[in-house]
Design an enzyme around this catalytic site. Structure first.
Site, short mmCIF file in Angstrom:
data_model
loop_
_atom_site.label_atom_id
_atom_site.label_comp_id
_atom_site.label_asym_id
_atom_site.label_seq_id
_atom_site.Cartn_x
_atom_site.Cartn_y
_atom_site.Cartn_z
N LYS A 156 38.26 32.10 45.38
CA LYS A 156 38.74 33.47 45.22
C LYS A 156 39.99 33.56 44.33
O LYS A 156 40.64 32.55 44.08
CB LYS A 156 39.02 34.07 46.60
N ASN A 194 41.89 34.51 51.46
CA ASN A 194 41.55 33.28 52.18
C ASN A 194 40.85 32.22 51.33
O ASN A 194 40.09 31.42 51.84
CB ASN A 194 40.78 33.61 53.46
N HIS A 252 34.98 31.72 49.69
CA HIS A 252 33.91 32.40 50.42
C HIS A 252 32.75 31.42 50.56
O HIS A 252 32.43 30.71 49.61
CB HIS A 252 33.42 33.64 49.65
N GLU A 259 23.13 35.62 47.46
CA GLU A 259 24.42 35.51 46.77
C GLU A 259 24.32 34.61 45.53
O GLU A 259 24.96 34.89 44.51
CB GLU A 259 25.48 35.01 47.76
P1 CMP Z 1 34.68 36.24 53.31
O1 CMP Z 1 34.20 35.02 54.01
O2 CMP Z 1 34.66 36.22 51.82
O3 CMP Z 1 33.85 37.49 53.83
C1 CMP Z 1 34.40 38.76 53.99
C2 CMP Z 1 35.85 38.82 53.65
O4 CMP Z 1 36.54 39.95 54.13
C3 CMP Z 1 36.57 37.67 54.32
O5 CMP Z 1 36.19 36.46 53.75
C4 CMP Z 1 38.00 38.07 54.14
O6 CMP Z 1 38.50 37.76 52.86
C5 CMP Z 1 37.89 39.58 54.27
N1 CMP Z 1 38.37 39.99 55.59
C6 CMP Z 1 37.80 39.74 56.77
N2 CMP Z 1 38.52 40.29 57.78
C7 CMP Z 1 39.59 40.87 57.18
C8 CMP Z 1 40.70 41.59 57.67
N3 CMP Z 1 40.86 41.80 58.99
N4 CMP Z 1 41.58 42.07 56.79
C9 CMP Z 1 41.39 41.86 55.46
N5 CMP Z 1 40.37 41.18 54.93
C10 CMP Z 1 39.48 40.69 55.78
#
Ligand code: CMP
Length: 131
Positions: free
Chosen positions: A3, A106, A109, A120
């Site tokens: 990311k 984070n 993904h 995807e």
């Molecule tokens: P990802 O695994 O890419 O799938 C969905 C994404 O939403 C997740 O990682 C986070 O980056 C984002 N996400 C999930 N929960 C939250 C949250 N509470 N606040 C902000 N972003 C979130």
């Protein structure tokens, strides 16, 4: 995907090293940037969530690395390698523990099922880009 936060912080090489060291084969890979429309489509399943706007904003703010990885039990093994969505809860040594800064930003993904991995992968790559 690696990311935008992990790309900005210079972690592409370290993350790819951990992925290949864990036995994943990279069968497709590209350095690209998602448009708003791309991010809204990719994360459509989360569109009713309160963090959706923030998620789209974040995922479009800079380049990402998209990849298709191959391994036996790839979905579960990749999720174990990256750790919990919230890096504060991620196990020691996982990619998110090492390189993520928050639940929103984070670092990586991973697909949550074989079915979504196929969807995807098809989102990012044409057949000619998969080896
Ligand atoms: P990802 O695994 O890419 O799938 C969905 C994404 O939403 C997740 O990682 C986070 O980056 C984002 N996400 C999930 N929960 C939250 C949250 N509470 N606040 C902000 N972003 C979130």
């Amino acid at each position: 995907m690696i990311k935008p936060d992990a790309v900005e912080n210079g972690h592409i090489g370290a993350i790819l090293e951990k992925i290949t060291a864990a036995g994943f084969k990279i069968v497709a890979m590209k350095y690209t940037q998602l448009s708003r429309r791309d991010a809204q489509e990719f994360y459509a399943i989360h569109k009713e969530r309160p963090f959706f706007g923030e998620l789209v904003e974040f995922m479009t703010r800079g380049p990402i690395v998209a990849a298709i990885l191959e391994k036996d039990n790839a979905v579960d093994d990749f999720r174990a390698l990256i750790g919990a969505t919230n890096p504060a809860e991620a196990a020691e040594g996982t990619i998110r523990k090492l390189y993520a800064t928050s639940i929103g930003e984070n670092a990586v993904h991973g697909s949550d099922s074989d079915e979504n991995a196929a969807i995807e992968g098809g989102f990012h790559f044409s057949g000619r880009e998969v080896f």
